[in-house]
Enzyme design. Structure first.
Site, PDB file in Angstrom:
ATOM      1  N   THR A 389       1.195  -1.372   0.140  1.00  0.00           N
ATOM      2  CA  THR A 389      -0.296   0.079  -0.277  1.00  0.00           C
ATOM      3  C   THR A 389       0.724   1.392  -0.020  1.00  0.00           C
ATOM      4  O   THR A 389       1.616   0.781   1.080  1.00  0.00           O
ATOM      5  CB  THR A 389      -0.670   0.363   1.469  1.00  0.00           C
ATOM      6  OG1 THR A 389      -1.403  -1.213   1.146  1.00  0.00           O
ATOM      7  CG2 THR A 389      -1.642   1.112   0.945  1.00  0.00           C
ATOM      8  N   SER A 461      -7.954  -2.193   5.573  1.00  0.00           N
ATOM      9  CA  SER A 461      -7.492  -0.821   6.617  1.00  0.00           C
ATOM     10  C   SER A 461      -7.111   0.422   6.328  1.00  0.00           C
ATOM     11  O   SER A 461      -7.158   1.100   6.912  1.00  0.00           O
ATOM     12  CB  SER A 461      -5.749  -1.438   7.841  1.00  0.00           C
ATOM     13  OG  SER A 461      -6.370  -3.153   8.439  1.00  0.00           O
TER      14      SER A 461
END
Length: 580
Positions: A389, A461
């Protein structure tokens, strides 16, 4: 995010997989002796700012702003550029979320999270005995979920962009075709994931040069990726989802034993959702709704601390650290049970974020003693109610803000590069519950609400966030880091809003992480002094055996006195803020 030290070949058990969480992104950017040091000054800009992990990508975004583009144009250009200059997480073969606050005061959330292919089901990674097949969801062709990044960038541009599509893709295409000079961060990124990449011939040829490793100062050219970007530049998202790129990707995935089909790609859609909204003291928080759990946990943790004077506790004190860790435990306990794709399950957000529930959670925190994680149970929200990410943040001169987080999941995703495309593919299927109650590669426990189903989006998340004061944006931020994303955003938000730090100091300040299970604190090197650690241990806290850097926050903060935005990029990781 989201990770970083090599994991391929280490998946002999889920226990070992869980341990790998503690050595995840972005550790490959650091030498073992490097620690937290003095913070540099924020970058100030009278007009627009672009904060990313890659200096080349930051400059791409700023150049688009200088050419008359807005934050959306710059965000699209940066998204494609990072796929070239930051391949561990920047991507075309992954997915993510974009939180948008336009200059007219309207907010939107673009969900371009990957989806499970039609052939996948809840038993996709289980053997005949019902046990998880080691590594099946984390590496190789069966780990790949249907990518969403190109669709997400296209939707962002269609709704908000000003410049022609071809113009915003051009910088990335040129970086791929002409190449760029690699620095130590890039070389370290490849070295740390060599074992993962070398298992796949195409990835080995492109990123490891078949054994002739890149060195600092070399020019890195990606001809195949340049071809793909040219197709996208000419034909838009259709090239990726139904055209020549799609056909090459599907052929490569099928050859490798994966299950994604042309229909999976053709049927993929990025969707718009209402941002999740909440408050912390006098601030309004706009953040990520499900299928991300990040925004809900951020609001829950801030809500638990609504009446606390955290500044009085003293940053980094045992009392301050204790309160943050106990807050994290309770939020992550609820995450383990109650969250999933809102198109498939009902997320009990109203009850989870109710002030009386959060007040009870806070009242349960004993300020002199740690609560063992096994004694913290998820809340009961059973009654139905209606209802690796990388992150970059961009603000333009007209006040539009884009807070965007996107990912391949693990660094370099599945390790697979689709032959003939130069596109690294995600391993996002691991973010589902392969077997409810068993940890994923980040050690997270998740329920059957997050079980695999065709076209379902895995729980995330990622926590792109924008904070308003008096209805006007004052802070925008986000981070990579798997589950550490949530706590990174939480702590930087507190550092600015509650402790009054400038944006660069807030980002560089050492962080803690606790995710309920396993019951231990992840701390950064030199982030907790020995005396404080001893006090916390005497209170019943457990620390991991090693300390690691985590997160890579990219953020902008508005100064009301100077009437100007400042930008910060994590000093540990080689990123930068570029000025329009």
């Amino acid at each position: 995010m989201n990770d970083a030290l090599p994991r391929t070949g280490f998946f002999r058990s889920r226990i070992l997989t869980t341990l790998v969480l503690w050595i995840t992104f972005p550790l490959f950017l650091l030498q073992p002796s490097q620690g937290y040091g003095a913070s540099r000054a924020p970058v100030w800009g009278p007009r627009g700012l672009v904060a990313t992990v890659s200096p080349a990508a930051s400059e791409v975004g700023a150049s688009i702003l200088r050419q008359g583009g807005n934050a959306a144009d710059a965000a699209v250009a940066v998204g494609f550029a990072l796929a070239v200059t930051w391949p561990a997480a920047g991507n075309l073969g992954g997915g993510g979320f974009a939180l948008v606050r336009s200059q007219d005061g309207k907010s939107n959330f673009i969900d371009y999270r990957e989806t499970a292919p039609a052939a996948a089901d809840k038993n996709f990674y289980l053997d005949a005995k019902g046990e998880i097949i080691p590594g099946a969801s984390t590496r190789g062709f069966r780990a790949i979920a249907t990518p969403g990044t190109v669709a997400g960038m296209a939707l962002l541009h269609k709704k908000y962009g000003k410049l022609p599509w071809k113009k915003v893709i051009e910088p990335a295409r040129r970086l791929a075709v002409e190449g760029f000079i690699v620095d130590q961060s890039f070389v370290s990124m490849l070295e740390s994931h060599k074992e993962r990449l070398e298992k796949f011939p195409v990835s080995r040829r492109i990123f490891l040069k078949n054994g002739k490793d890149l060195k600092v100062g070399d020019r890195f050219v990606q001809t195949d990726l340049g071809w793909s970007l040219t197709q996208i530049q000419k034909s838009g998202e259709s090239a990726f989802y139904s055209g020549t790129i799609a056909k090459r990707m599907v052929a490569a995935i099928k050859k490798g034993g994966g299950v994604i089909t042309l229909d999976d790609l053709k049927n993929y859609k990025a969707v718009e959702r209402a941002p999740l909204e909440g408050r912390y003291k006098n601030y309004q928080i706009l953040t990520a709704p499900p299928p991300s759990s990040g925004g809900a946990l951020l609001l829950a943790m801030l809500g638990m601390l609504e009446k606390d004077d955290v500044q009085a506790l003293g940053f980094g004190s045992a009392a301050y650290n204790h309160l943050l860790v106990e807050t994290m435990k309770r939020a992550f306990a609820d995450r383990s049970e109650w969250f999933g794709d809102p198109d498939f399950v009902q997320n009990p957000l109203k009850k989870f974020l109710a002030p009386d529930y959060l007040a009870k959670r806070r009242a349960n925190i004993n300020m002199s003693k740690a609560t063992p994680s096994q004694e913290i149970k998820p809340g009961d929200f059973s009654d139905k109610e209606s209802q690796d990410t990388t992150h970059y943040t961009i603000v333009d001169a007209q006040g539009m803000i884009i807070s965007n987080t996107y990912t391949l999941n693990g660094s370099f995703g599945s390790g697979v590069t689709a032959e003939g495309t130069g596109i690294l593919m995600n391993n996002e299927m691991d973010d589902f519950s392969s077997k409810p109650g068993s940890p994923n590669m980040y050690g997270l426990l998740q329920s059957d609400r997050n079980a695999i189903a065709p076209k379902k989006r895995p729980l995330s998340s990622m926590t792109p966030t924008i904070v308003l004061e008096g209805g006007k944006p004052i802070l925008a931020l986000g981070s990579p880091g798997g589950p550490t994303i949530i706590n990174s955003v939480f702590q930087v938000t507190l550092n600015t809003l509650a402790l009054g730090m400038d944006i660069q100091t807030a980002i560089d300040a050492p962080k803690l992480h606790h995710q309920w299970m396993p019951d231990r604190i992840l701390s950064e090197p030199w982030g907790v002094n020995p005396d404080t650690k001893k006090i916390m241990q005497s209170m019943g806290h457990n620390f991991g055996d090693r300390s690691f850097h985590f997160g890579d926050v990219q953020a902008v903060l508005y100064d009301k006195e100077r009437k100007q935005w400042s930008g910060g990029s994590d000093s540990r990781h080689g990123g930068s803020v570029a000025v329009e």
